[in-house]
Design a protein around this motif. Sequence first.
Motif, PDB file in Angstrom:
ATOM      1  N   LYS A 125      -0.687  -6.735  -3.053  1.00 49.33           N
ATOM      2  CA  LYS A 125      -1.333  -5.824  -2.102  1.00 49.33           C
ATOM      3  C   LYS A 125      -0.730  -6.021  -0.725  1.00 49.33           C
ATOM      4  O   LYS A 125      -0.500  -7.173  -0.303  1.00 49.33           O
ATOM      5  CB  LYS A 125      -2.840  -6.124  -2.042  1.00 49.33           C
ATOM      6  CG  LYS A 125      -3.632  -5.238  -1.104  1.00 49.33           C
ATOM      7  CD  LYS A 125      -4.506  -4.318  -1.884  1.00 49.33           C
ATOM      8  CE  LYS A 125      -5.412  -3.465  -1.025  1.00 49.33           C
ATOM      9  NZ  LYS A 125      -5.916  -2.283  -1.744  1.00 49.33           N
ATOM     10  N   ASP A 126      -0.438  -4.921  -0.032  1.00 51.45           N
ATOM     11  CA  ASP A 126       0.006  -4.999   1.367  1.00 51.45           C
ATOM     12  C   ASP A 126      -1.229  -4.976   2.258  1.00 51.45           C
ATOM     13  O   ASP A 126      -2.249  -4.382   1.894  1.00 51.45           O
ATOM     14  CB  ASP A 126       0.894  -3.785   1.711  1.00 51.45           C
ATOM     15  CG  ASP A 126       2.177  -3.767   0.899  1.00 51.45           C
ATOM     16  OD1 ASP A 126       2.682  -2.671   0.574  1.00 51.45           O
ATOM     17  OD2 ASP A 126       2.632  -4.878   0.539  1.00 51.45           O
ATOM     18  N   PHE A 127      -1.156  -5.617   3.399  1.00 52.35           N
ATOM     19  CA  PHE A 127      -2.254  -5.509   4.363  1.00 52.35           C
ATOM     20  C   PHE A 127      -1.721  -5.721   5.777  1.00 52.35           C
ATOM     21  O   PHE A 127      -0.698  -6.392   5.981  1.00 52.35           O
ATOM     22  CB  PHE A 127      -3.367  -6.536   4.064  1.00 52.35           C
ATOM     23  CG  PHE A 127      -2.945  -7.969   4.198  1.00 52.35           C
ATOM     24  CD1 PHE A 127      -3.086  -8.656   5.398  1.00 52.35           C
ATOM     25  CD2 PHE A 127      -2.402  -8.651   3.108  1.00 52.35           C
ATOM     26  CE1 PHE A 127      -2.698  -9.980   5.523  1.00 52.35           C
ATOM     27  CE2 PHE A 127      -2.006  -9.978   3.226  1.00 52.35           C
ATOM     28  CZ  PHE A 127      -2.146 -10.646   4.432  1.00 52.35           C
ATOM     29  N   ASP A 128      -2.378  -5.085   6.731  1.00 53.33           N
ATOM     30  CA  ASP A 128      -1.995  -5.270   8.138  1.00 53.33           C
ATOM     31  C   ASP A 128      -2.854  -6.356   8.756  1.00 53.33           C
ATOM     32  O   ASP A 128      -3.980  -6.585   8.307  1.00 53.33           O
ATOM     33  CB  ASP A 128      -2.180  -3.943   8.905  1.00 53.33           C
ATOM     34  CG  ASP A 128      -1.103  -2.952   8.472  1.00 53.33           C
ATOM     35  OD1 ASP A 128      -1.391  -1.741   8.427  1.00 53.33           O
ATOM     36  OD2 ASP A 128      -0.008  -3.443   8.103  1.00 53.33           O
ATOM     37  N   TYR A 129      -2.299  -7.031   9.743  1.00 53.25           N
ATOM     38  CA  TYR A 129      -3.037  -8.138  10.337  1.00 53.25           C
ATOM     39  C   TYR A 129      -2.711  -8.241  11.810  1.00 53.25           C
ATOM     40  O   TYR A 129      -1.564  -8.022  12.218  1.00 53.25           O
ATOM     41  CB  TYR A 129      -2.656  -9.443   9.624  1.00 53.25           C
ATOM     42  CG  TYR A 129      -3.315 -10.659  10.206  1.00 53.25           C
ATOM     43  CD1 TYR A 129      -2.592 -11.540  11.027  1.00 53.25           C
ATOM     44  CD2 TYR A 129      -4.654 -10.916   9.960  1.00 53.25           C
ATOM     45  CE1 TYR A 129      -3.213 -12.650  11.580  1.00 53.25           C
ATOM     46  CE2 TYR A 129      -5.277 -12.022  10.514  1.00 53.25           C
ATOM     47  CZ  TYR A 129      -4.549 -12.887  11.323  1.00 53.25           C
ATOM     48  OH  TYR A 129      -5.165 -13.972  11.877  1.00 53.25           O
ATOM     49  N   ALA A 177       1.755 -10.835  12.628  1.00 51.40           N
ATOM     50  CA  ALA A 177       1.267  -9.574  13.206  1.00 51.40           C
ATOM     51  C   ALA A 177       1.935  -8.415  12.464  1.00 51.40           C
ATOM     52  O   ALA A 177       3.110  -8.488  12.099  1.00 51.40           O
ATOM     53  CB  ALA A 177       1.635  -9.524  14.683  1.00 51.40           C
ATOM     54  N   GLY A 178       1.142  -7.392  12.164  1.00 56.87           N
ATOM     55  CA  GLY A 178       1.715  -6.216  11.493  1.00 56.87           C
ATOM     56  C   GLY A 178       1.533  -6.294   9.989  1.00 56.87           C
ATOM     57  O   GLY A 178       0.528  -6.803   9.505  1.00 56.87           O
ATOM     58  N   SER A 179       2.570  -5.871   9.263  1.00 57.01           N
ATOM     59  CA  SER A 179       2.381  -5.760   7.806  1.00 57.01           C
ATOM     60  C   SER A 179       2.670  -7.080   7.098  1.00 57.01           C
ATOM     61  O   SER A 179       3.577  -7.827   7.461  1.00 57.01           O
ATOM     62  CB  SER A 179       3.257  -4.653   7.234  1.00 57.01           C
ATOM     63  OG  SER A 179       4.570  -5.146   7.128  1.00 57.01           O
ATOM     64  N   ASN A 180       1.830  -7.357   6.141  1.00 55.30           N
ATOM     65  CA  ASN A 180       1.902  -8.579   5.338  1.00 55.30           C
ATOM     66  C   ASN A 180       1.704  -8.187   3.884  1.00 55.30           C
ATOM     67  O   ASN A 180       1.329  -7.048   3.583  1.00 55.30           O
ATOM     68  CB  ASN A 180       0.764  -9.524   5.736  1.00 55.30           C
ATOM     69  CG  ASN A 180       0.858 -10.020   7.160  1.00 55.30           C
ATOM     70  OD1 ASN A 180       1.305 -11.130   7.412  1.00 55.30           O
ATOM     71  ND2 ASN A 180       0.464  -9.172   8.106  1.00 55.30           N
ATOM     72  N   PHE A 181       1.943  -9.119   2.983  1.00 54.79           N
ATOM     73  CA  PHE A 181       1.575  -8.852   1.589  1.00 54.79           C
ATOM     74  C   PHE A 181       1.112 -10.128   0.917  1.00 54.79           C
ATOM     75  O   PHE A 181       1.492 -11.240   1.314  1.00 54.79           O
ATOM     76  CB  PHE A 181       2.731  -8.223   0.821  1.00 54.79           C
ATOM     77  CG  PHE A 181       3.957  -9.061   0.670  1.00 54.79           C
ATOM     78  CD1 PHE A 181       5.037  -8.919   1.544  1.00 54.79           C
ATOM     79  CD2 PHE A 181       4.033 -10.032  -0.320  1.00 54.79           C
ATOM     80  CE1 PHE A 181       6.175  -9.713   1.407  1.00 54.79           C
ATOM     81  CE2 PHE A 181       5.174 -10.829  -0.448  1.00 54.79           C
ATOM     82  CZ  PHE A 181       6.242 -10.675   0.397  1.00 54.79           C
ATOM     83  N   VAL A 182       0.219  -9.940  -0.046  1.00 59.24           N
ATOM     84  CA  VAL A 182      -0.274 -11.058  -0.842  1.00 59.24           C
ATOM     85  C   VAL A 182       0.066 -10.789  -2.300  1.00 59.24           C
ATOM     86  O   VAL A 182       0.027  -9.647  -2.747  1.00 59.24           O
ATOM     87  CB  VAL A 182      -1.809 -11.251  -0.657  1.00 59.24           C
ATOM     88  CG1 VAL A 182      -2.579  -9.958  -0.949  1.00 59.24           C
ATOM     89  CG2 VAL A 182      -2.314 -12.410  -1.508  1.00 59.24           C
ATOM     90  N   VAL A 183       0.473 -11.849  -2.996  1.00 59.75           N
ATOM     91  CA  VAL A 183       0.775 -11.751  -4.434  1.00 59.75           C
ATOM     92  C   VAL A 183       0.001 -12.853  -5.143  1.00 59.75           C
ATOM     93  O   VAL A 183      -0.032 -13.987  -4.663  1.00 59.75           O
ATOM     94  CB  VAL A 183       2.287 -11.920  -4.704  1.00 59.75           C
ATOM     95  CG1 VAL A 183       2.558 -11.997  -6.205  1.00 59.75           C
ATOM     96  CG2 VAL A 183       3.089 -10.797  -4.067  1.00 59.75           C
TER      97      VAL A 183
END
Length: 629
Positions: A125-129, A177-183
């Motif tokens: 899932k991508d997420f912004d932070y 900061a900005g876009s991140n992703f979790v696997v």
Amino acid sequence: MLPSATNILVAALVLVAPCIAQTDRQANDLAPPDAHTTLLVDVDHRTATSLDGDWHAIVDPYSTGLYTFHQEIRKDGFFMNAPFNPHGDPRDYNFAKAGTLKVPGDWNTQRPDLFYYEGVVWYQKDFDYAPKPNTRTFLHIGAANYRSFVWVNTKKVCSHEGGFTPFDCDVTDFVRAGSNFVVLSVDNTRLADGVPTLQTDWWNYGGLTRDVSLVTVPAAFIDDYDLHLSREDRGLIEGYVHVEGAPAGTRVTVSIPELSAKAMVTTDANSRAAVSLPVQHLSLWSPENPKLYTVVLATDPGPGGDSLTDEMGFRTIETRGTQILLNGKPVFLRGVSIHAEAPYRTGRAYSEKDVDTLLGWAKEMGCNYVRLVHYPHDERMTRAADRMGILVWSEIPDYWALQFDNPVVLPKSEQQISEMIRRDRDKASIILWSVANETPNNEARTKYLTTMAALTHQLDPTRLVTAALLVRTEKNASGGTTKIVDDPLGKVLDVIGANEYVGWYEQGLAGVDETTWDVRYQKPLIMSEWGGGAVAGLHAPAGSDHPETWTEEYQADLYQHQIAMLNRIPQLRGTSPWVLMDFRSPRRLNPGIQDDFNRKGLISEEGKKKQAFFVLQKAYEEKALGKPE
Ligand code: GCU
């Protein structure tokens, strides 16, 4: 000053067990000591960014995403989430193009090709932070069945074993900061040295079965607390507040505005503040009066301070001889056993709707108590029990024949009971912690569970410890049968749970009437399981004296006979017949009757109430089953 024994113990249990417990070498390679995994109490009252919804998912039966063809841990595993590049290295995966699975939710009921699937599924899932100064950020996972590894932005952040308890991974050093992703890789492969082990009479629903979110807290934050009513003085709330990362001398206030009660305390060298809060005019929580108070916990006000609210009830629970005392008064537990199977849609239950339906049916049947089996249920269930005034038996899956003599297993049970207690310590509805169900009576087992009962008492001396025991059977002088409750484990339990299926697995209906009970403990007894199967809508010919098994009439008769038999047991202080609703099980394969469902429900998975539902409802409404003293 060194942290207290309990602190060391709890911390060790919650943080280290996942590593040492892994059986296969690979899991050990993958799970370096987890400095980032903890469990944030009351997280459902924290501001959070939900990550629920659609996640890209890759089904990976050979764990290709983790291991090379020589079974070595891959450096370029699927956790790298490498974008597809037609000019770059050839890759065996592409999350962006992969299908999706809903979170929360098991994968088995989302896709027919995954109905029986046991193995690894990758979630991405991508997420912004947006980073905030002087804060810590946690990835909260409500539950992941069974074993999971977590990466954020390609960095391994944590791992967890156990399918029914939450864990929180500190990702502060890994997000940007900005876009991140979790696997995540989630593996529901059953393990011989797992908890539970290989055999269960419930479907092995895999996946991210509960909420996932991002939670940001101040650098020093409240991560655990215990606030309970003193058994000796029902005008005093006692306990502690732990403020992770707080230096000694940090001020903490605990207040209950509705009662104009407030305690100002300070943390010790272990970041823990002892609380003693006198209260007046406290309305005690009970099924008749499920009174919840807003409790406010806060550290130093102003920047860097933390605050948390919780909705809590206050009551005492204890035993006196064969009685269970709620707020000092004898109580009889009119209950039912419930699996976390979602009504109507089936699959692992998690939603408010699932919870309201299941507990709504229990209330409708006249229950003041439920046995949540055989694993900790979603926190929504215990919150709802608090609101609805339903007493709860909560259990970890020390189920059937664990490898009790295998040293890697006990830490897993210890971790799960610690996580269950830590998550739900603030729930007034929970009165019983169960350490096991139907385990074989042998030395290794008794030693193992005696350790577990002692740990449970240590972690929470304010509640009762129990287990569902198997019962011995002997022929008696009058040619009938005597059920003997003398499992040695009973010595270390506050309340004895016993499972019996007289009239179903043994002896037929007539046998129920001739069965006597010999309970060798002067302690409260809960008949934690009893009952029999029926197919909703399957009926015996009208007026038939001997209805066939699997008919609603047979099940209803069985309940009538059982109720009479149970009323002949002097120390019976509760019952939770098996089971509120039919639930999926891989052991139930009789076509046209079971079709992968355990049919002992009083209600079918489609919500059809069987005749026995009304037999029990009548007995509960008329208080015709059992006595509090
Ligand atoms: C056992 C067990 C349950 C099981 C039930 C049954 O007692 O504890 O998990 O489902 O029996 O046989 O239906």
